[in-house]
Design a protein around this motif. Structure first.
Motif, short mmCIF file in Angstrom:
data_model
loop_
_atom_site.label_atom_id
_atom_site.label_comp_id
_atom_site.label_asym_id
_atom_site.label_seq_id
_atom_site.Cartn_x
_atom_site.Cartn_y
_atom_site.Cartn_z
N ILE A 44 0.83 -1.20 0.00
CA ILE A 44 0.00 0.00 0.00
C ILE A 44 0.87 1.25 0.00
O ILE A 44 0.62 2.20 -0.75
N PHE A 45 1.89 1.26 0.83
CA PHE A 45 2.77 2.42 0.89
C PHE A 45 3.56 2.59 -0.41
O PHE A 45 3.86 3.72 -0.83
N HIS A 46 3.91 1.48 -1.07
CA HIS A 46 4.58 1.57 -2.38
C HIS A 46 3.66 2.25 -3.39
O HIS A 46 4.08 3.12 -4.16
N VAL A 47 2.39 1.82 -3.38
CA VAL A 47 1.42 2.41 -4.31
C VAL A 47 1.26 3.90 -4.04
O VAL A 47 1.27 4.73 -4.96
N GLU A 48 1.11 4.26 -2.78
CA GLU A 48 0.92 5.67 -2.43
C GLU A 48 2.15 6.51 -2.80
O GLU A 48 2.04 7.65 -3.24
N LEU A 91 4.25 5.92 -5.27
CA LEU A 91 4.27 6.13 -6.72
C LEU A 91 3.18 7.10 -7.16
O LEU A 91 3.36 7.88 -8.09
N ARG A 92 2.03 7.05 -6.49
CA ARG A 92 0.96 8.02 -6.80
C ARG A 92 1.43 9.45 -6.54
O ARG A 92 1.09 10.38 -7.28
N SER A 93 2.22 9.62 -5.48
CA SER A 93 2.69 10.97 -5.15
C SER A 93 3.62 11.52 -6.22
O SER A 93 3.84 12.73 -6.30
N LEU A 94 4.20 10.62 -7.05
CA LEU A 94 5.08 11.06 -8.14
C LEU A 94 4.30 11.40 -9.40
O LEU A 94 4.89 11.81 -10.41
N ILE A 130 1.18 2.38 -12.15
CA ILE A 130 1.70 1.81 -10.90
C ILE A 130 1.61 0.29 -10.94
O ILE A 130 2.54 -0.43 -10.55
N GLY A 131 0.48 -0.24 -11.43
CA GLY A 131 0.32 -1.68 -11.53
C GLY A 131 1.39 -2.31 -12.40
O GLY A 131 1.99 -3.33 -12.05
N ASP A 190 11.50 10.00 -16.84
CA ASP A 190 10.32 10.34 -17.62
C ASP A 190 9.40 11.28 -16.85
O ASP A 190 8.85 12.23 -17.40
N LEU A 191 9.26 11.03 -15.54
CA LEU A 191 8.43 11.91 -14.72
C LEU A 191 9.00 13.32 -14.64
O LEU A 191 8.26 14.30 -14.65
N ILE A 192 10.31 13.42 -14.58
CA ILE A 192 10.95 14.75 -14.53
C ILE A 192 10.63 15.52 -15.80
O ILE A 192 10.27 16.70 -15.76
#
Length: 334
Positions: free
Chosen positions: A47-51, A53-56, A63-64, A80-82
């Motif tokens: 759950i914390f991993h998912v959260e 990645l969502r914050s990024l 994420i999946g 890529d996010l940058i």
């Protein structure tokens, strides 16, 4: 740990936890006898991993894939996010600039605001003709913020559009000089050149002061534009730069004409004649420079200039002698 306790400790709502379960992102390891979801320590860690990645800024689908793909590399994802974040920030900054520009026109009502929006769209066009048309199609009684025109004139590379922007900026009044003066201090010589050309079209002591400041610019072209504009305003501080333009052959004819106008002041005339005589003495072997200096002397409204021309009529350089003799004869006839 039951779903309610997980939600309380993690800060993720029970609704979102059920959504994660339905998508297969985080499926609780077990169920109680009553059928309630029961999460293990590994489930909570996921759950914390998912959260995280969502914050990024990743979507749940991304994420999946990231969590299930054994070849997933965080560095590629972060890079890529940058890039995407930088693009978004650039778009948002452009929007913020547009909003601020429109806000500056708020006292003039919606007609003025819509005119600014129209102008912004036109100035952002990749086609020079469209940008020029946007500038030259003003709406009567609807002033355009000088800040908008100043920003455009400092970045415009097309000479026709730049000329239209300088014209519009000079008509805009207000803080036109202040808005474009920052360009005179730019590290980019092209921006400094555009700023000086724009200020040269503006009246007033403030504009003159900025032009005099630009006489010290390290770039020859910027100094030349500033010298011509300042000299036409009667600024004697432009004399050294104008004489240098004659020597270098950079807009030398125009520079000589401005020197001639400045020489109408007796005190400045003596200074100009001294500078021209000094350059003649310093360039005894350079025929092209001596010819330009000789032609510049013909612009001086002084008897002393004719005397120097008569002397140069006997110069060892035949080309200089012929030009000096012809110019002296023309001045005598006048």
């Amino acid at each position: 740990m039951l779903i309610g306790e997980v939600a309380r400790r993690s800060g993720v709502s029970t609704r979102m936890l059920r959504h994660y379960d339905s998508l297969g992102l985080v499926r609780p390891t077990g169920r109680t006898v009553g059928g309630y979801r029961e999460y293990s320590a590994d489930d909570i860690r996921r759950i914390f991993h998912v959260e995280g990645l969502r914050s990024l800024g990743l979507s749940l689908r991304q994420i999946g894939r990231a969590l299930e793909d054994p070849a997933f590399t965080p560095s590629a994802l972060v890079g890529d996010l940058i890039r995407r974040t930088e693009d978004r920030l650039k778009r948002e900054q452009e929007l913020l600039d547009r909003l601020r520009t429109i806000d500056a026109s708020a006292p003039f009502g919606w007609e003025g605001a819509l005119r600014v929006v129209e102008l912004l769209h036109g100035l952002n066009s990749p086609h020079a003709a469209r940008r020029q048309q946007a500038v030259l199609s003003p709406v009567e009684d609807v002033p355009v913020p000088a800040e908008l025109l100043a920003k455009a004139v400092l970045t415009e590379s097309d000479p026709n559009v730049a000329g239209a922007l300088r014209w519009a900026l000079a008509r805009a009044g207000g803080d036109g000089v202040t808005s474009v003066a920052s360009g005179v201090r730019s590290e980019n010589a092209d921006i400094r050149r555009r700023a000086v050309l724009a200020i040269a079209a503006m009246p007033g002591d403030e504009a003159t002061g900025v032009l005099v400041e630009a006489l010290r610019d390290p770039d020859r072209t910027v100094r030349g534009h500033a010298a011509l504009a300042a000299g036409k305003r009667g600024e004697t501080a432009a004399v050294p730069a104008l004489v240098a333009m004659v020597v270098e052959g950079t807009n030398d004819v125009e520079a000589a004409e401005v020197l001639g106008a400045l020489a109408l002041d007796p005190e400045c005339a003596e200074r100009i004649m001294g500078a021209l005589d000094g350059e003649l003495a310093a360039h005894t072997e350079d025929s092209a420079v001596r010819i330009r200096l000789t032609q510049a002397l013909a612009e001086m409204p002084l008897p002393g200039a004719r005397d120097v021309l008569r002397q140069l009529a006997h110069d060892d350089d035949r080309a200089v002698a012929l030009i000096a003799s012809a110019l002296a004869s023309v001045l005598d006839e006048r």
